[in-house]
Design an enzyme around this catalytic site. Structure first.
Site, mmCIF file in Angstrom:
data_model
loop_
_atom_site.group_PDB
_atom_site.id
_atom_site.type_symbol
_atom_site.label_atom_id
_atom_site.label_comp_id
_atom_site.label_asym_id
_atom_site.label_seq_id
_atom_site.Cartn_x
_atom_site.Cartn_y
_atom_site.Cartn_z
ATOM 1 N N CYS A 1 -1.578 -3.882 4.320
ATOM 2 C CA CYS A 1 -2.209 -4.610 3.797
ATOM 3 C C CYS A 1 -1.481 -5.683 3.756
ATOM 4 O O CYS A 1 -0.255 -5.688 3.815
ATOM 5 C CB CYS A 1 -2.811 -4.914 2.569
ATOM 6 S SG CYS A 1 -3.416 -3.068 1.855
ATOM 7 N N SER B 1 0.610 -1.282 0.261
ATOM 8 C CA SER B 1 -0.046 -0.466 -0.132
ATOM 9 C C SER B 1 0.830 1.571 0.212
ATOM 10 O O SER B 1 1.502 1.699 -1.239
ATOM 11 C CB SER B 1 -1.277 0.188 1.501
ATOM 12 O OG SER B 1 -1.945 1.307 0.971
#
Ligand code: SPD
Length: 426
Positions: free
Chosen positions: A83, A63
């Site tokens: 994530c 991310s």
């Protein structure tokens, strides 16, 4: 609660302002925070805003990490979004707190994409696959760092590979950036002063217009001009018997000698009388009628250069000019600095006489709006065009291998757009 991602919203207070204003350091810290947390960096992009503030984002396979800093408040706001299970954003949080020397920090963790609220939808991934990056062997890492000069309405950004010089002098912040498009670039208090690749426009135009107009220039004075570009151009004129340059800030001279040697070359020339002192004081103490050409190669009218835009200073310049003397100033951008532009032309007119003041333009891509102006004020009758010996001007330009100035540019530079003429009642 199971979720797709973890989003930590972070505030860092009481940080060291200099750290928060250093785009290179911020980028390194943000990338370091990503790696420390176990993330894989894909790319990062960072901007420095003038005079202060840095924004940037590090895109990671898991991310992103994003930041905006307010150095003047010692405050940074940071988003750490990850994530999967392999990356721990709290490690990044701690790492950055130390890197920014934060007095204290606070953070809130949000779960993003709660699994209980999501329904999986299958679709054809083949249509979306980036075949090129797969062929090239995986993600391509890029790095973008930008210097930005801006006011509240306009910004000019240049991508750079780092800062080569950074000193707070007694007068201003002196920095040199290694830009990708324009080579090394000098900035003072966050404003672009000169770059290796377009400096010739400014320095040729501020110098050769008066020196090829004046009937017989022997003594010339430069106020400011610490990078040396104006001095370099002046020394091309062999008829000059004396060239004096008065620069207030020795750090500017040092930075340019170190990192802008092609511009600063004349600073070592024995024919140049280089004085490190206050130009306003020098002019005040100089004898009346002692210079044929005075060039005011100043910064913008903030900080140490403010006094170089005052009525009293220009009156003193008028006094030290010889009867045929010419004063040249850099007179800002009619588009960008329109208030200052109008005001200074009124002042020149009141001192030299309305019919003795002319404006001319040149195109400098690294200055705000790219349209830059110079003023030409004659104490006597040295008209900027009637006095021009075109053949001499052409030969000079050719023999010196100039990059911008020639006899046609000399004439056309004085052709002003209507909106500029109106601003200065010409
Ligand atoms: N906003 C840019 C104004 C710069 C004027 N001086 C430049 C110095 C180059 N010798």
């Amino acid at each position: 609660m199971a979720s797709l991602g973890r989003h930590i919203i972070v505030e860092y207070y009481d940080c060291t302002p200099e750290i928060l204003n250093d785009v290179t350091l911020i980028q390194e810290s943000m990338e370091g925070a990503a790696v420390k947390a176990g993330a894989t960096i894909i790319n990062s992009t960072f901007h420095h805003f003038s005079p202060y503030g840095v924004s940037g984002v590090v895109v990671i396979e898991e991310s992103h990490l994003a930041i905006h800093t307010w150095p003047e408040f010692g405050y940074a706001s940071v988003d750490l979004f990850t994530c999967g299970e392999s990356v721990d954003p709290w490690i990044s949080y701690q790492y950055l707190k130390e890197a920014f020397e934060a007095g204290h920090g606070s953070a809130v963790e949000l779960k993003r994409g709660e699994m209980a609220l999501l329904t999986r939808k299958d679709f054809d991934v083949k249509q979306l696959r980036d075949d090129k990056s797969a062929e090239d062997g995986g993600p391509i890492r890029t790095k973008d760092v930008w210097f930005t000069e801006r006011d509240d309405k306009i910004a000019l950004s240049l991508k750079h590979d780092g800062k080569l010089y950074d000193e707070q002098s007694g007068f201003q912040r002196v920095e040199v950036y290694n830009t990708q498009a324009y080579g090394n670039m000098l900035t003072l208090d966050g404003m672009v002063m000169t770059t290796e690749k377009d400096e010739y426009v400014y320095h040729e135009m501020i110098t050769h217009i008066p020196l090829l107009t004046h009937p017989n220039p022997k003594r010339a004075l430069i106020i400011g001009g610490g990078d040396g570009g104006t001095a370099r151009e002046m020394l091309r004129h062999e008829g000059l018997e004396e060239v004096v340059m008065v620069e207030i800030d020795d750090k500017v001279i040092e930075a340019c000698k170190m990192h802008l040697p092609t511009i600063a070359s004349a600073l070592e020339d024995p024919k140049l009388n280089l004085i490190v002192d206050d130009g306003i004081k020098y002019v005040k103490e100089a004898a009346s009628g002692s210079f044929d050409v005075v060039v005011v190669d100043s910064t913008d009218p903030v900080g140490p250069a403010e006094g170089l835009f005052s009525v009293d200073f220009y009156k003193e310049v008028y006094r030290i000019l010889s009867d045929d003397g010419i004063m040249i100033t850099q007179s800002e951008s009619p588009r960008f600095n329109n208030k200052v532009f109008k005001e200074i032309y009124e002042v020149y007119g009141s001192i030299f006489g309305q019919d003795k003041v002319y404006c001319y333009l040149a195109y400098i891509p690294t200055y705000p709006t790219g349209m830059w102006s110079f003023s030409y004020s004659a104490k006597g009758n040295a008209h900027p065009l009637n006095g021009l010996d075109k053949e001499k001007s052409r030969t000079f330009s050719e023999s010196q291998g100039l990059s911008y100035y020639n006899e046609a540019i000399h004439e056309s530079a004085f052709a002003l757009p209507n909106f500029v003429k109106k601003m200065i009642n010409q």
